[in-house]
Design an enzyme around this catalytic site. Structure first.
Site, PDB file in Angstrom:
ATOM      1  N   SER A   1       0.830  -1.208   0.000  1.00 13.59           N
ATOM      2  CA  SER A   1       0.000   0.000   0.000  1.00 13.59           C
ATOM      3  C   SER A   1       0.861   1.253   0.000  1.00 13.59           C
ATOM      4  O   SER A   1       0.471   2.287  -0.536  1.00 13.59           O
ATOM      5  CB  SER A   1      -0.863   0.080   1.248  1.00 13.59           C
TER       6      SER A   1
ATOM      7  N   HIS B   1      -2.507  -3.277  -6.239  1.00 11.53           N
ATOM      8  CA  HIS B   1      -2.950  -2.811  -4.925  1.00 11.53           C
ATOM      9  C   HIS B   1      -4.450  -3.037  -4.771  1.00 11.53           C
ATOM     10  O   HIS B   1      -5.257  -2.278  -5.290  1.00 11.53           O
ATOM     11  CB  HIS B   1      -2.582  -1.325  -4.740  1.00 11.53           C
TER      12      HIS B   1
ATOM     13  N   GLU C   1      -5.629  -0.767  -7.851  1.00 15.53           N
ATOM     14  CA  GLU C   1      -4.656   0.142  -8.466  1.00 15.53           C
ATOM     15  C   GLU C   1      -3.554  -0.737  -9.076  1.00 15.53           C
ATOM     16  O   GLU C   1      -2.909  -1.510  -8.365  1.00 15.53           O
ATOM     17  CB  GLU C   1      -4.082   1.093  -7.422  1.00 15.53           C
TER      18      GLU C   1
ATOM     19  N   ASN D   1      -4.344   6.568  -1.598  1.00 10.82           N
ATOM     20  CA  ASN D   1      -3.865   6.930  -0.268  1.00 10.82           C
ATOM     21  C   ASN D   1      -3.189   8.291  -0.257  1.00 10.82           C
ATOM     22  O   ASN D   1      -3.163   8.963   0.765  1.00 10.82           O
ATOM     23  CB  ASN D   1      -2.945   5.844   0.292  1.00 10.82           C
TER      24      ASN D   1
END
Ligand code: 3H9
Length: 659
Positions: A409, A430, A442, A480
């Site tokens: 991540s 991801h 992702e 993120n």
């Protein structure tokens, strides 16, 4: 059967005294202007031929009719309109039967409803997905469907937008029959109908329904609406069908359809529709074939690895899970079987499909089993040393053409790739937790990733039924990174005077299922805390930094799992905690900040701007290829309301920057 062309997309041929009309408007037979014009010409043609007893309408290719042409929305109207075509079908003097060979969605389903009979193939699907586009059916669906299948079932289908297969359509009385030889069955139905008075759907009485069942169906739809207008309007129109005549019901429906079609909500949802179809398309991959993937190795069968395993198994892959000990391998297998069992219990998976999945699963403590895998996904602890060591080991085990994917991540996948002898075969995948449920993946295009490796990762994600979004290497990838900017801005507002519950209420009012501090408590505060501590040495000392989250962690408040975080959960319910209020007040005082008040509009506006600014930076840096990809990440990974179009859409159009 010699063919007559009625328009560029509509042809017809006479068979057994019936005009068989075929709509051929690739890719999904959407009802573009030439389809509508062709249908009217075909009906005129058949009306004039005495030897023709009736008409069959069908679609070429995989779809019957995928609905109105969404690309025409917002453009000047072209005659005839779909309601006019449909009125012509319903009032036609000879029988018209729909032969539904594939998807009959939206306006496609409305065409079928107006016919005098409906025969489905076993591949047919039916649905009124208009609410997913922020609109209501606009060509009679809300008035005809309840007449055919009853108010309760119509509220469910139109209010949810869900699609049903032919079996369910038959049990709902949406179709008259299912047949492998659907064209022959339709021809014989035309002949049967020719000798009796035609059953015109719009003329039927809506069957009586129990008000408690209607109320329950309405409640179910509205509970999922999250502030959107279309589901409530759809439900209102379907209910009205039982009380007003067809003409009045159709006029109300049409006016509502046109009003909603021009709304911000519909524009946002159309943007999302086309964004999803653009996602994962990469110019440089044109003509590059993906590698064949049949067996997937998954290193680590914890929560994330098990979720990925379930996604791969249900998509038909063979899965080899790897753990460090026999005991952990047994537990991993149990975890995977447990998720599959839950899917069976909730009706999402057939018991036979679960058994097939388990037959394709092996979980072992012997890493050499990965020699059989075409793709290996690591889902181990998110620590650079652990991951680089694993990838180095894999070099000596996996086949030379195997692809290695990391599910990190926050770590830099380029550094993980550099640990292997062949960084070209490394890509990031991801997943979001729970990986068997969350649609977003992702797909990280690392510095050295070979084009066919990227193409393979995209094809794999699509086969899992996921929504893949390509992104470059950056701390936290697209989602993120934006989430960090969003959280930073929320914490600034807390320090300046807003309360966590005010920020959460403003976000929930905008359409997020949960506010950011509630999400923070759900996810746990400790991972971000550890990251902030790691970054402390390199942080710009001039940049504004809010210590409140650190202080909560120092006080052992790690969120829901410890019973307290930004909120208190001692009673089992989320509650504002005076201790947190005092801690925030002390933090403000320490920095001489006099708290000021915030309106919900200002809170939402500042958070949207923070997200959009970070998104703009990701575009400038080339991390994201298009702003619509960023919208999809925030909608599918972080609860951003789809009916607002995503943060970039909201910023670009300046729509809904205030709710
Ligand atoms: C409506 O009907 C309103 C009426 O009540 C009233 C009117 C008065 N229009 O999804 P795919 C394109 S509202 C234009 O990958 P699949 C799509 O953009 C409509 N284009 O295929 C893509 O283009 P590209 C209600 C459309 O096989 C290509 O087709 N109907 C439309 O995975 C392939 O799409 C819906 O909401 C359209 N209606 O799935 C149904 N639909 O290749 C929407 C698709 O350039 N469509 N395109 O990227 C679907 O759900 C799926 O496309 C379908 C096929 C299941 C049909």
């Amino acid at each position: 059967m010699s063919a007559t062309r009625f328009s560029e997309s509509v042809t017809g041929g006479i068979r057994d005294g019936v005009l068989v009309v075929t709509i051929d408007n690739a890719p999904v037979n959407a009802i573009s202007a030439h389809v509508r014009q062709g249908l009217v010409k075909a009906l005129d043609h058949a009306a004039a031929l005495v030897m023709v007893v009736g008409v069959v309408i069908t679609g070429a290719g995989r779809a019957f009719v995928g609905g109105a042409d969404i690309k025409e929305f917002g453009k000047p109207p072209v005659e005839p309109t779909l309601p006019e075509v449909i009125e012509r079908i319903e009032s036609y003097s000879k029988p018209v039967v729909a032969t539904i060979n594939g998807a009959a969605l939206g306006g496609g389903c409305e065409i079928a409803l107006a016919c005098h009979g409906r025969i489905a193939s076993d591949k047919a699907t039916f649905g009124m997905p208009e609410v997913k586009l922020g609109i209501v059916p606009g060509a009679g669906g809300t008035q005809r469907l309840p007449r055919l299948i009853g108010t309760v079932a119509a509220i469910d289908l139109i209010g949810s937008g869900r699609t049903v297969k032919s079996g369910e359509a038959l049990s709902l009385s949406l179709v008259d029959g299912i047949s492998a030889d659907h064209l022959d069955a339709a021809l014989s139905l035309v002949h049967d109908l020719a000798s009796e008075p035609l059953r015109r759907t719009g003329m039927l009485e809506v069957p009586a329904a129990e008000s408690a069942a209607v109320d329950a169906a309405v409640k179910k739809v509205l509970s999922k609406a999250r502030g959107q207008a279309a589901p409530a309007e759809a439900v209102r129109l379907v209910k009205a069908a039982a009380n007003v005549d067809l003409k009045q019901g159709l006029a109300d429906e049409r006016a509502t359809f046109l009003r909603l079609r021009d709304s911000n909500e519909a524009a946002a949802l159309r943007h999302v529709f086309f964004a999803e179809r653009q996602a994962g398309k990469v110019d440089k991959l044109e003509g590059i074939a993906p590698r064949k993937i049949e067996t997937v190795g998954i290193v680590g069968t914890g929560l994330m690895g098990a979720g990925i395993a379930v996604a791969a198994l249900t998509a038909g892959y063979r899965v080899v899970g790897i753990e460090q000990t026999e005991d952990a391998a047994a537990k991993g297998r149990e975890r995977i079987a447990g998720i599959l069992d839950k899917a069976v219990q909730s009706g999402r998976l057939a018991a036979t499909a679960r058994d097939e999945c388990l037959a394709r699963l092996a979980v072992a403590a012997n890493i050499s089993k990965l020699a059989a895998a075409d793709l290996i996904i690591e889902a181990v602890f998110d620590d650079l040393a652990v991951k680089t060591e694993l990838f180095r080991r894999l070099d000596g085990i996996v086949r030379p053409d195997a692809i290695l994917a990391t599910n990190t991540s926050y770590l830099n996948p380029d550094e993980i790739a550099a640990a292997t002898a062949h960084p070209k075969r490394v890509v990031g995948l991801h997943f979001f937790s729970p990986a068997n449920i969350m649609r977003l993946v992702e797909v990280v295009d690392c510095k050295a990733t070979a084009p066919d490796v990227l193409a393979s990762a995209l094809a794999f994600a699509r086969k899992l039924g996921k929504l893949p979004v390509v992104c470059g290497v950056t701390e936290g990838f697209i989602g993120n990174r934006i989430f960090s900017a969003y959280r930073r801005e929320a914490e600034f507002m807390i320090e300046d005077g807003a309360a966590p519950e005010q920020v959460d209420a403003a976000l929930e009012g905008y359409g997020f299922p949960m506010g950011i501090f509630t999400v923070y408590d759900m996810a746990g505060l400790e991972i971000a805390w550890a990251r902030r501590k790691r970054q402390a040495a390199t942080r710009d000392p001039q940049a504004r930094y809010v210590e409140i989250a650190d202080q909560l962690c120092e006080a052992g408040r790690f969120g829901r799992k410890t019973g307290k975080g930004w909120y208190d959960y001692a009673s089992g319910e989320k509650a504002v905690d005076p201790e947190v209020t005092a801690l925030i007040a002390a933090a403000r005082k320490a920095k001489d900040i006099s708290p000021r008040s915030f309106t919900p509009n200002e809170i939402v506006d500042r958070l949207l701007r923070a997200m959009a600014d970070e998104g703009a930076a990701l575009l400038t840096e080339g991390i994201a290829a298009r702003s619509s990809d960023i919208d999809l990440v925030m909608i599918n990974g972080y609860g951003f309301p789809a009916h607002k179009g995503g943060p970039m859409f909201a910023a670009e159009t300046h729509k809904d920057m205030t709710p």
